[in-house]
Write a protein that holds these residues in place. Structure first.
Motif, short mmCIF file in Angstrom:
data_model
loop_
_atom_site.label_atom_id
_atom_site.label_comp_id
_atom_site.label_asym_id
_atom_site.label_seq_id
_atom_site.Cartn_x
_atom_site.Cartn_y
_atom_site.Cartn_z
N MET A 144 0.84 -1.20 0.00
CA MET A 144 0.00 0.00 0.00
C MET A 144 0.87 1.25 0.00
N GLU A 145 0.62 2.13 -0.95
CA GLU A 145 1.34 3.41 -0.98
C GLU A 145 0.65 4.37 -0.03
N ARG A 146 1.35 4.76 0.99
CA ARG A 146 0.78 5.66 1.99
C ARG A 146 1.04 7.12 1.61
N LYS A 147 0.05 7.96 1.85
CA LYS A 147 0.21 9.38 1.63
C LYS A 147 0.70 10.02 2.93
N ARG A 148 1.68 10.90 2.79
CA ARG A 148 2.24 11.55 3.98
C ARG A 148 1.55 12.88 4.24
N VAL A 149 0.99 13.01 5.43
CA VAL A 149 0.28 14.22 5.85
C VAL A 149 1.12 14.97 6.86
N GLY A 150 1.42 16.21 6.58
CA GLY A 150 2.11 17.07 7.53
C GLY A 150 1.14 18.06 8.15
N ILE A 151 1.14 18.14 9.47
CA ILE A 151 0.30 19.10 10.18
C ILE A 151 1.23 20.08 10.89
N VAL A 152 1.05 21.35 10.60
CA VAL A 152 1.93 22.38 11.13
C VAL A 152 1.56 22.71 12.57
N LEU A 153 2.57 22.87 13.41
CA LEU A 153 2.38 23.28 14.79
C LEU A 153 3.10 24.60 15.06
N PHE A 154 2.58 25.34 16.03
CA PHE A 154 3.20 26.58 16.50
C PHE A 154 2.62 26.87 17.87
N ASP A 155 3.30 27.66 18.65
CA ASP A 155 2.80 27.97 19.99
C ASP A 155 1.42 28.62 19.92
N ALA A 156 0.55 28.22 20.87
CA ALA A 156 -0.83 28.69 20.95
C ALA A 156 -1.68 28.22 19.79
N VAL A 157 -1.31 27.09 19.18
CA VAL A 157 -2.18 26.45 18.18
C VAL A 157 -3.40 25.89 18.91
N GLU A 158 -4.55 25.92 18.26
CA GLU A 158 -5.78 25.38 18.85
C GLU A 158 -5.71 23.85 18.84
N VAL A 159 -5.98 23.23 19.99
CA VAL A 159 -5.77 21.79 20.13
C VAL A 159 -6.57 20.97 19.11
N LEU A 160 -7.88 21.18 19.05
CA LEU A 160 -8.70 20.35 18.16
C LEU A 160 -8.42 20.65 16.69
N ASP A 161 -7.91 21.84 16.40
CA ASP A 161 -7.56 22.18 15.02
C ASP A 161 -6.58 21.17 14.42
N PHE A 162 -5.63 20.71 15.24
CA PHE A 162 -4.67 19.74 14.70
C PHE A 162 -4.96 18.31 15.16
N CYS A 163 -5.51 18.16 16.36
CA CYS A 163 -5.80 16.81 16.85
C CYS A 163 -7.00 16.19 16.12
N GLY A 164 -7.97 17.01 15.72
CA GLY A 164 -9.12 16.49 14.99
C GLY A 164 -8.70 15.85 13.67
#
Length: 208
Positions: free
Chosen positions: A1-21
């Motif tokens: 299976m060819e997996r697609k790589r997803v990058g999620i950007v982080l920075f201080d004071a990022v909203e939790v559910l914005d990236f965890c969701g």
């Protein structure tokens, strides 16, 4: 299976559910529900920050990134979350330049909440339809006259760019991205596994 790589950007004071969701959605995907325990998600996930230092989110959660801007490998999907920290990142040339550079190579560029303001500031939404958190819609309209701001839509897909409304909308956005790559049946099965209602309606969830 060819997996697609997803990058999620982080920075201080990022909203939790914005990236965890979105992280939960992409990590929960299975192409065969009967083999959920045996097979991995078709998406590989990376949390990416400018530096390797621990990131402190809007709610005080501390998160260690997997890669930095300098060490991040090739990405297929790039997700830019929002949160109060975007106000500072709007003035961060390193962030905006990295987004421009990565945009040239990813298949799908997505944002949650005020992450769209970072995309707009990097010039990546010009000529497109987009949305953001309901409190920031006028801010987006006034800041980026070349962007058609969608007030009534929960998730806005314009070509390979996908923007979404506030916070929890990132889950719906990620499900739509899953459907792009693997079909609606897989996306619906993912939502069901999460005990989350699949977004059949694309109307904004809160009254303006």
């Amino acid at each position: 299976m060819e997996r697609k790589r997803v990058g999620i950007v982080l920075f201080d004071a990022v909203e939790v559910l914005d990236f965890c969701g979105p992280y939960e959605v992409f990590s929960a995907v299975r192409l065969d529900e009967a083999k959920r325990r045996e097979e991995p998600s078709p998406f590989e996930l990376l949390l990416v920050a400018e530096k390797s230092d621990t990131v402190t989110t809007s709610g005080g959660m501390r998160v260690t990134p997997d890669a930095t801007f300098a060490t991040c490998p090739r990405l297929d999907v790039l997700v830019v979350p929002g949160g109060w920290g975007t106000r500072r990142e709007l003035g961060n040339p390193a962030m905006l330049q990295w987004l421009r550079e990565r945009n040239a190579h990813v298949e799908t560029l997505a944002s949650v909440c005020t992450g769209a303001m970072l995309l707009g500031s990097a010039g990546l939404l010009d000529g497109l339809h987009a949305t953001t958190h309901w409190r920031s819609l006028d801010w987006m309209r006034d800041s980026f006259p070349a962007v058609t701001v969608e007030y009534g839509r929960h998730v806005v897909e314009d070509g390979r760019v996908v923007t979404s409304a506030g916070i929890s909308a990132g889950i719906d956005m990620a499900l739509k991205v899953v459907a792009r790559y693997h079909g609606e049946e897989v996306a619906r099965a993912t939502a069901r596994h999460m005990e989350y209602p699949y977004p059949d309606s694309n109307a904004r969830r809160v009254p303006l």
